[in-house]
Design a protein around this motif. Structure first.
Motif, PDB file in Angstrom:
ATOM      1  N   LYS A  31     -26.516 114.162  -1.998  1.00 24.09           N
ATOM      2  CA  LYS A  31     -27.667 113.552  -2.651  1.00 24.09           C
ATOM      3  C   LYS A  31     -28.165 112.412  -1.784  1.00 24.09           C
ATOM      4  O   LYS A  31     -27.387 111.745  -1.101  1.00 24.09           O
ATOM      5  CB  LYS A  31     -27.284 113.039  -4.038  1.00 24.09           C
ATOM      6  CG  LYS A  31     -27.075 114.153  -5.026  1.00 24.09           C
ATOM      7  CD  LYS A  31     -26.882 113.624  -6.426  1.00 24.09           C
ATOM      8  CE  LYS A  31     -26.734 114.802  -7.378  1.00 24.09           C
ATOM      9  NZ  LYS A  31     -26.570 114.361  -8.757  1.00 24.09           N
ATOM     10  N   ALA A  32     -29.473 112.188  -1.813  1.00 20.65           N
ATOM     11  CA  ALA A  32     -30.081 111.143  -0.998  1.00 20.65           C
ATOM     12  C   ALA A  32     -29.793 109.780  -1.625  1.00 20.65           C
ATOM     13  O   ALA A  32     -30.660 109.113  -2.151  1.00 20.65           O
ATOM     14  CB  ALA A  32     -31.573 111.376  -0.856  1.00 20.65           C
ATOM     15  N   ASP A  33     -28.537 109.388  -1.563  1.00 21.90           N
ATOM     16  CA  ASP A  33     -28.056 108.127  -2.111  1.00 21.90           C
ATOM     17  C   ASP A  33     -27.545 107.292  -0.946  1.00 21.90           C
ATOM     18  O   ASP A  33     -26.677 107.740  -0.196  1.00 21.90           O
ATOM     19  CB  ASP A  33     -26.935 108.420  -3.113  1.00 21.90           C
ATOM     20  CG  ASP A  33     -26.264 107.183  -3.641  1.00 21.90           C
ATOM     21  OD1 ASP A  33     -25.451 106.587  -2.905  1.00 21.90           O
ATOM     22  OD2 ASP A  33     -26.544 106.813  -4.797  1.00 21.90           O
ATOM     23  N   LYS A  34     -28.075 106.084  -0.801  1.00 26.55           N
ATOM     24  CA  LYS A  34     -27.749 105.285   0.386  1.00 26.55           C
ATOM     25  C   LYS A  34     -26.259 105.012   0.518  1.00 26.55           C
ATOM     26  O   LYS A  34     -25.737 104.979   1.634  1.00 26.55           O
ATOM     27  CB  LYS A  34     -28.544 103.982   0.397  1.00 26.55           C
ATOM     28  CG  LYS A  34     -28.234 103.042  -0.722  1.00 26.55           C
ATOM     29  CD  LYS A  34     -29.066 101.785  -0.634  1.00 26.55           C
ATOM     30  CE  LYS A  34     -28.725 100.870  -1.812  1.00 26.55           C
ATOM     31  NZ  LYS A  34     -29.439  99.634  -1.767  1.00 26.55           N
ATOM     32  N   ASP A  35     -25.542 104.850  -0.593  1.00 28.73           N
ATOM     33  CA  ASP A  35     -24.105 104.603  -0.511  1.00 28.73           C
ATOM     34  C   ASP A  35     -23.346 105.831  -0.020  1.00 28.73           C
ATOM     35  O   ASP A  35     -22.433 105.730   0.804  1.00 28.73           O
ATOM     36  CB  ASP A  35     -23.556 104.157  -1.869  1.00 28.73           C
ATOM     37  CG  ASP A  35     -24.069 102.781  -2.283  1.00 28.73           C
ATOM     38  OD1 ASP A  35     -24.395 101.965  -1.385  1.00 28.73           O
ATOM     39  OD2 ASP A  35     -24.146 102.520  -3.498  1.00 28.73           O
ATOM     40  N   SER A  87     -34.220 115.581   5.336  1.00 33.96           N
ATOM     41  CA  SER A  87     -34.417 115.451   3.897  1.00 33.96           C
ATOM     42  C   SER A  87     -34.902 116.768   3.321  1.00 33.96           C
ATOM     43  O   SER A  87     -35.630 117.518   3.976  1.00 33.96           O
ATOM     44  CB  SER A  87     -35.464 114.368   3.599  1.00 33.96           C
ATOM     45  OG  SER A  87     -35.003 113.116   4.016  1.00 33.96           O
ATOM     46  N   SER A  88     -34.512 117.030   2.084  1.00 25.98           N
ATOM     47  CA  SER A  88     -35.016 118.217   1.397  1.00 25.98           C
ATOM     48  C   SER A  88     -36.496 118.004   1.084  1.00 25.98           C
ATOM     49  O   SER A  88     -37.000 116.884   1.119  1.00 25.98           O
ATOM     50  CB  SER A  88     -34.225 118.460   0.111  1.00 25.98           C
ATOM     51  OG  SER A  88     -34.434 117.397  -0.803  1.00 25.98           O
ATOM     52  N   SER A  89     -37.184 119.071   0.740  1.00 28.82           N
ATOM     53  CA  SER A  89     -38.621 118.969   0.488  1.00 28.82           C
ATOM     54  C   SER A  89     -38.934 118.025  -0.668  1.00 28.82           C
ATOM     55  O   SER A  89     -39.942 117.326  -0.653  1.00 28.82           O
ATOM     56  CB  SER A  89     -39.225 120.348   0.216  1.00 28.82           C
ATOM     57  OG  SER A  89     -38.595 120.948  -0.898  1.00 28.82           O
ATOM     58  N   GLY A  90     -38.068 117.968  -1.670  1.00 26.66           N
ATOM     59  CA  GLY A  90     -38.275 117.067  -2.801  1.00 26.66           C
ATOM     60  C   GLY A  90     -37.707 115.681  -2.582  1.00 26.66           C
ATOM     61  O   GLY A  90     -37.933 114.777  -3.371  1.00 26.66           O
ATOM     62  N   GLY A  91     -36.935 115.516  -1.505  1.00 24.70           N
ATOM     63  CA  GLY A  91     -36.364 114.223  -1.182  1.00 24.70           C
ATOM     64  C   GLY A  91     -35.109 113.855  -1.946  1.00 24.70           C
ATOM     65  O   GLY A  91     -34.574 112.762  -1.764  1.00 24.70           O
ATOM     66  N   LYS A  92     -34.577 114.775  -2.770  1.00 19.20           N
ATOM     67  CA  LYS A  92     -33.383 114.468  -3.549  1.00 19.20           C
ATOM     68  C   LYS A  92     -32.094 114.617  -2.748  1.00 19.20           C
ATOM     69  O   LYS A  92     -31.070 114.034  -3.105  1.00 19.20           O
ATOM     70  CB  LYS A  92     -33.290 115.373  -4.779  1.00 19.20           C
ATOM     71  CG  LYS A  92     -34.299 115.075  -5.843  1.00 19.20           C
ATOM     72  CD  LYS A  92     -34.034 115.957  -7.052  1.00 19.20           C
ATOM     73  CE  LYS A  92     -34.946 115.596  -8.200  1.00 19.20           C
ATOM     74  NZ  LYS A  92     -34.628 116.375  -9.398  1.00 19.20           N
ATOM     75  N   TYR A  93     -32.139 115.404  -1.686  1.00 21.01           N
ATOM     76  CA  TYR A  93     -30.937 115.695  -0.909  1.00 21.01           C
ATOM     77  C   TYR A  93     -31.188 115.459   0.566  1.00 21.01           C
ATOM     78  O   TYR A  93     -32.321 115.493   1.026  1.00 21.01           O
ATOM     79  CB  TYR A  93     -30.495 117.153  -1.126  1.00 21.01           C
ATOM     80  CG  TYR A  93     -30.111 117.439  -2.545  1.00 21.01           C
ATOM     81  CD1 TYR A  93     -28.832 117.185  -2.995  1.00 21.01           C
ATOM     82  CD2 TYR A  93     -31.049 117.943  -3.443  1.00 21.01           C
ATOM     83  CE1 TYR A  93     -28.481 117.432  -4.310  1.00 21.01           C
ATOM     84  CE2 TYR A  93     -30.713 118.197  -4.762  1.00 21.01           C
ATOM     85  CZ  TYR A  93     -29.423 117.928  -5.197  1.00 21.01           C
ATOM     86  OH  TYR A  93     -29.088 118.170  -6.491  1.00 21.01           O
ATOM     87  N   LYS A  94     -30.095 115.247   1.276  1.00 19.60           N
ATOM     88  CA  LYS A  94     -30.143 115.142   2.730  1.00 19.60           C
ATOM     89  C   LYS A  94     -29.093 116.070   3.306  1.00 19.60           C
ATOM     90  O   LYS A  94     -27.985 116.182   2.783  1.00 19.60           O
ATOM     91  CB  LYS A  94     -29.877 113.714   3.184  1.00 19.60           C
ATOM     92  CG  LYS A  94     -31.034 112.782   2.917  1.00 19.60           C
ATOM     93  CD  LYS A  94     -30.953 111.586   3.843  1.00 19.60           C
ATOM     94  CE  LYS A  94     -32.183 110.740   3.673  1.00 19.60           C
ATOM     95  NZ  LYS A  94     -33.001 110.731   4.859  1.00 19.60           N
ATOM     96  N   SER A  95     -29.470 116.737   4.374  1.00 24.72           N
ATOM     97  CA  SER A  95     -28.504 117.563   5.090  1.00 24.72           C
ATOM     98  C   SER A  95     -28.145 116.840   6.386  1.00 24.72           C
ATOM     99  O   SER A  95     -28.988 116.171   6.996  1.00 24.72           O
ATOM    100  CB  SER A  95     -29.069 118.952   5.377  1.00 24.72           C
ATOM    101  OG  SER A  95     -30.171 118.863   6.253  1.00 24.72           O
ATOM    102  N   PHE A  96     -26.884 116.977   6.770  1.00 25.89           N
ATOM    103  CA  PHE A  96     -26.380 116.312   7.963  1.00 25.89           C
ATOM    104  C   PHE A  96     -25.700 117.325   8.865  1.00 25.89           C
ATOM    105  O   PHE A  96     -24.934 118.171   8.399  1.00 25.89           O
ATOM    106  CB  PHE A  96     -25.370 115.225   7.586  1.00 25.89           C
ATOM    107  CG  PHE A  96     -25.985 114.074   6.861  1.00 25.89           C
ATOM    108  CD1 PHE A  96     -26.419 112.962   7.558  1.00 25.89           C
ATOM    109  CD2 PHE A  96     -26.151 114.106   5.493  1.00 25.89           C
ATOM    110  CE1 PHE A  96     -27.008 111.907   6.889  1.00 25.89           C
ATOM    111  CE2 PHE A  96     -26.739 113.056   4.820  1.00 25.89           C
ATOM    112  CZ  PHE A  96     -27.169 111.948   5.520  1.00 25.89           C
TER     113      PHE A  96
END
Length: 101
Positions: free
Chosen positions: A40-44, A64-73
């Motif tokens: 999840k796109a959570d800074k922590d 970032s996902s298209s909706g911005g809720k997730y990040k892939s690394f």
């Protein structure tokens, strides 16, 4: 070994044993290994993930996902053996809701 025995071995033994065996058969160590994670796109959570690879001089790219809720690394890091790969996966699995690919 029957299917039932295989399941029992996995439950009572090391859950990473099959993965360890696959790594031993398919990867020549030492090598640069590529990890892929989705969180999840959570800074922590992002900071936790990055800190796990900070000492290793890893190359980390993120999308970032298209909706911005997730990040892939995608993390590329030099590892000595399959035990080091498994150690990274075990550490990253401590992050809540991480998806390891």
């Amino acid at each position: 070994m029957s299917t039932g025995e295989n399941v029992s071995a996995g439950l009572n033994g090391d859950p990473y044993e099959n993965f360890r065996s696959l790594l031993q058969q398919s990867v020549v160590f030492p090598t640069e290994y590529t990890f892929k994670f989705i969180i999840k796109a959570d800074k922590d959570k992002i900071a936790d993930l990055k800190s796990m690879f900070a000492h290793a001089k890893a190359s980390i790219s993120e999308n970032s996902s298209s909706g911005g809720k997730y990040k892939s690394f995608t993390v590329q890091v030099f590892v000595q053996d399959e035990e080091e790969v498994i150690a990274y996966y075990k550490e990253v699995s401590k992050i809540d809701s991480v998806i390891m690919l």
